[in-house]
Design a protein around this motif. Structure first.
Motif, short mmCIF file in Angstrom:
data_model
loop_
_atom_site.label_atom_id
_atom_site.label_comp_id
_atom_site.label_asym_id
_atom_site.label_seq_id
_atom_site.Cartn_x
_atom_site.Cartn_y
_atom_site.Cartn_z
N MET A 9 11.55 -3.02 10.69
CA MET A 9 11.49 -3.32 12.12
C MET A 9 10.84 -2.17 12.89
SD MET A 9 11.92 -5.49 14.48
CE MET A 9 12.93 -6.77 13.74
N SER A 10 11.16 -0.94 12.53
CA SER A 10 10.57 0.21 13.20
C SER A 10 9.05 0.21 13.04
CB SER A 10 11.16 1.51 12.64
OG SER A 10 10.53 2.63 13.19
N TYR A 11 8.58 -0.07 11.82
CA TYR A 11 7.13 -0.12 11.57
C TYR A 11 6.49 -1.24 12.38
CZ TYR A 11 2.70 -0.25 9.03
OH TYR A 11 1.37 -0.24 8.70
N ALA A 12 7.16 -2.40 12.43
CA ALA A 12 6.62 -3.54 13.16
C ALA A 12 6.51 -3.24 14.65
CB ALA A 12 7.49 -4.78 12.91
N ILE A 13 7.56 -2.64 15.21
CA ILE A 13 7.55 -2.33 16.65
C ILE A 13 6.48 -1.30 16.97
CG2 ILE A 13 8.89 -1.24 18.49
CD1 ILE A 13 11.39 -2.54 17.25
N THR A 14 6.29 -0.33 16.07
CA THR A 14 5.29 0.72 16.30
C THR A 14 3.87 0.18 16.23
OG1 THR A 14 6.79 2.36 15.33
CG2 THR A 14 4.45 2.96 15.49
N HIS A 15 3.61 -0.74 15.30
CA HIS A 15 2.26 -1.21 15.05
C HIS A 15 1.98 -2.61 15.60
CE1 HIS A 15 2.77 2.02 12.07
NE2 HIS A 15 1.46 2.19 12.20
N SER A 16 3.03 -3.35 15.98
CA SER A 16 2.82 -4.71 16.49
C SER A 16 3.93 -5.03 17.48
CB SER A 16 2.80 -5.71 15.32
OG SER A 16 2.57 -7.02 15.79
N THR A 17 4.78 -6.04 17.13
CA THR A 17 5.91 -6.42 17.97
C THR A 17 7.14 -6.65 17.09
OG1 THR A 17 5.50 -8.81 17.80
CG2 THR A 17 4.35 -7.60 19.57
N TRP A 18 8.30 -6.76 17.73
CA TRP A 18 9.53 -7.05 16.98
C TRP A 18 9.45 -8.39 16.27
CZ3 TRP A 18 12.03 -11.48 18.41
CH2 TRP A 18 11.80 -11.97 19.70
N ASN A 19 8.65 -9.33 16.82
CA ASN A 19 8.49 -10.63 16.15
C ASN A 19 7.94 -10.46 14.75
OD1 ASN A 19 7.85 -10.94 19.25
ND2 ASN A 19 8.69 -12.91 18.59
N MET A 20 7.01 -9.52 14.59
CA MET A 20 6.42 -9.27 13.28
C MET A 20 7.47 -8.78 12.28
SD MET A 20 3.83 -9.38 11.29
CE MET A 20 2.48 -9.69 12.46
N GLY A 21 8.41 -7.97 12.75
CA GLY A 21 9.47 -7.50 11.86
C GLY A 21 10.28 -8.65 11.29
N TYR A 22 10.66 -9.60 12.15
CA TYR A 22 11.39 -10.77 11.68
C TYR A 22 10.53 -11.63 10.75
CZ TYR A 22 15.59 -10.18 14.50
OH TYR A 22 16.78 -9.71 15.00
N GLN A 23 9.23 -11.68 11.03
CA GLN A 23 8.35 -12.48 10.20
C GLN A 23 8.26 -11.92 8.78
OE1 GLN A 23 4.55 -13.19 11.98
NE2 GLN A 23 3.75 -14.34 10.25
N VAL A 24 8.15 -10.60 8.67
CA VAL A 24 8.08 -9.95 7.36
C VAL A 24 9.34 -10.24 6.54
CG1 VAL A 24 8.03 -7.73 6.16
CG2 VAL A 24 6.49 -8.14 8.09
N ILE A 25 10.51 -10.10 7.18
CA ILE A 25 11.77 -10.35 6.47
C ILE A 25 11.90 -11.82 6.11
CG2 ILE A 25 14.29 -10.22 6.61
CD1 ILE A 25 12.86 -7.51 6.40
N SER A 26 11.41 -12.72 6.97
CA SER A 26 11.48 -14.15 6.66
C SER A 26 10.62 -14.49 5.45
CB SER A 26 11.05 -14.98 7.86
OG SER A 26 9.65 -14.89 8.10
N VAL A 27 9.48 -13.82 5.29
CA VAL A 27 8.62 -14.04 4.12
C VAL A 27 9.36 -13.63 2.85
CG1 VAL A 27 6.51 -13.29 2.94
CG2 VAL A 27 6.45 -13.86 5.38
N PHE A 28 10.05 -12.49 2.89
CA PHE A 28 10.85 -12.06 1.73
C PHE A 28 11.89 -13.12 1.39
CE2 PHE A 28 14.53 -10.10 -0.22
CZ PHE A 28 13.97 -9.30 -1.20
N GLN A 29 12.53 -13.69 2.41
CA GLN A 29 13.56 -14.70 2.17
C GLN A 29 12.96 -15.98 1.59
OE1 GLN A 29 16.59 -13.81 2.39
NE2 GLN A 29 17.25 -13.06 4.36
N ILE A 30 11.76 -16.32 2.03
CA ILE A 30 11.10 -17.51 1.50
C ILE A 30 10.76 -17.33 0.03
CG2 ILE A 30 8.98 -18.90 1.62
CD1 ILE A 30 9.07 -18.38 4.70
N VAL A 31 10.24 -16.14 -0.33
CA VAL A 31 9.94 -15.85 -1.74
C VAL A 31 11.22 -15.92 -2.57
CG1 VAL A 31 9.16 -14.06 -3.35
CG2 VAL A 31 7.92 -14.45 -1.20
N LEU A 32 12.31 -15.36 -2.05
CA LEU A 32 13.58 -15.41 -2.76
C LEU A 32 14.07 -16.85 -2.91
CD1 LEU A 32 16.02 -14.04 -4.04
CD2 LEU A 32 17.01 -13.80 -1.76
#
Length: 394
Positions: A144-167
């Motif tokens: 989330m820190s990386y996402a907020i620094t380089h994009s938005t908090w939405n991107m942080g949730y999107q990255v984690i959701s992709v991990f959950q989809i793969v799982l």
């Protein structure tokens, strides 16, 4: 091939931890973008907690009807959908809507996996699996820190959701493995008894273990939420140093659970719980006494280390204490009471700190620890006969 199932379960426990720390780390930015108040995080967390409690209480029926593999796969899918929903949300009501499947999915997978591991794996795996939850909690804020620094908090949730989809895909592919017995002891779970809440609550030792679980999670969540405030507002430590010291509590839990996996090879679940309570007691005493700041630092670490063995050990001994046929229902109730403790007690201490003094922080934790110790001892006394018979049959 069956051995491939264990790494999948480890990944599932990491996925349980990943979302847990996202909201707290992103909310200082989120509430401004959403145009809502900072206190609305409490509303959202209550919605998620309510869903988690409901699905935990229903886990017994769901697992009996569909099996652990399917319940876990669909629960992670629900969490993945919810997290993706968070990633595309731009209003607080939308977050509240997606908070419903978020909570429902988290509660089901937590109860299902904990019962499965308690029935089929050694105590060391339960400790290491909950260590993986700590790993997930640690990774979430970094993402989330990386996402907020380089994009938005939405991107942080999107990255984690992709991990959950793969799982989720991995879990559906692993479904045939869940159907195979891991060893002859799996037959213990075949005579599962579906009993309602009011029937299970009358089983000897259940009320005590539920109180014990409530107390543990109340203490863990209160320590995690208010340690930094205690250090700053009562002990006069600067905010930056206090925040870094508070993080040691979670580091202590994660590292502690790694090493507890080895200690469980020598100690029983009951003694692991006692060991954790003793270490927590020493840590709370160091926080309470007017000692140098270096000992406060040590006390916070010891409270985290003491927390490490308690949660996984209580869960792992549930089949031994109450029988494999009742373990899913009772573990589901334990999860529900755990979330109640996490949800109710930190706000209660917040009111005490605001209107009285944050100096009550170690006293509050000590009172909860004492009640937890008494309930654990009463529970072990009530279930001693059943536990001896269970281990003799192994």
């Amino acid at each position: 091939m069956v051995s491939l199932l264990l790494p999948v379960i480890y990944l599932a426990f990491i996925s349980l931890g990943l979302p847990d720390s996202l909201l707290g780390s992103a909310w200082p930015v989120m509430y401004k973008d959403l145009g809502t108040s900072v206190s609305c995080a409490g509303i959202l967390s209550m919605i998620i907690a309510a869903g988690t409690i409901v699905s935990s209480l229903l886990s017994d029926r769901l697992n009996t009807k569909f099996g652990t593999g399917k319940v876990t796969a669909f629960s992670v899918l629900a969490t993945a959908v919810a997290l993706f929903g968070f990633s595309i949300s731009h209003s607080f009501p939308a977050l509240c809507f997606f908070g419903i499947p978020y909570g429902l999915g988290a509660g089901s997978v937590d109860a299902a996996l904990n019962n499965y591991v308690a029935l089929h794996y050694k105590a060391r795996h339960m400790s290491w699996l909950h260590c993986m939850w700590g790993v997930g909690c640690s990774i979430g804020p970094i993402v989330m820190s990386y996402a907020i620094t380089h994009s938005t908090w939405n991107m942080g949730y999107q990255v984690i959701s992709v991990f959950q989809i793969v799982l989720t895909v991995l879990l559906f592919l692993s479904l045939p493995f869940w159907k195979r017995p891991l060893d002859n002891s799996e037959n213990k779970a075949e005579a599962v008894q579906n009993r309602g809440f009011f029937q299970l609550i009358r089983v000897s030792g259940v009320r005590e273990v539920l109180t014990c679980f409530f107390c543990y999670c109340a203490l863990e969540s209160t320590a995690g939420m208010w340690a930094a405030s205690y250090c700053t507002l009562f002990r006069g430590i600067d905010a930056q140093r206090a925040a870094s010291w508070a993080s040691l509590f979670y580091i202590g839990i994660t590292i502690g659970r790694f090493f507890c996996g080895f200690i469980t090879m020598k100690l029983s679940d009951q003694n692991m719980i006692r060991l954790g309570q003793a270490v927590m007691g020493i840590g709370i005493l160091l926080i309470l006494l007017p000692l140098p700041d270096s000992l406060l630092f040590l006390g916070l670490i010891l409270v985290g280390l003491g927390c490490a063995p308690i949660y996984p050990s209580i869960i792992h001994e549930t089949p031994a204490n109450f029988g494999a046929e009742l373990s899913q229902g009772i573990i589901g109730m334990q999860m529900a009471f755990a979330y109640m403790g996490s949800c109710l007690m930190p706000p209660l201490f917040g009111l005490l700190g605001q209107y009285l003094t944050f100096g009550l922080f170690p006293v509050f934790m000590a009172a909860i620890l004492l009640l937890m110790f008494l309930m654990a001892e009463r529970m072990h006394k009530a279930t001693a006969e059943h536990r001896a018979a269970y281990h003799a049959a192994l």
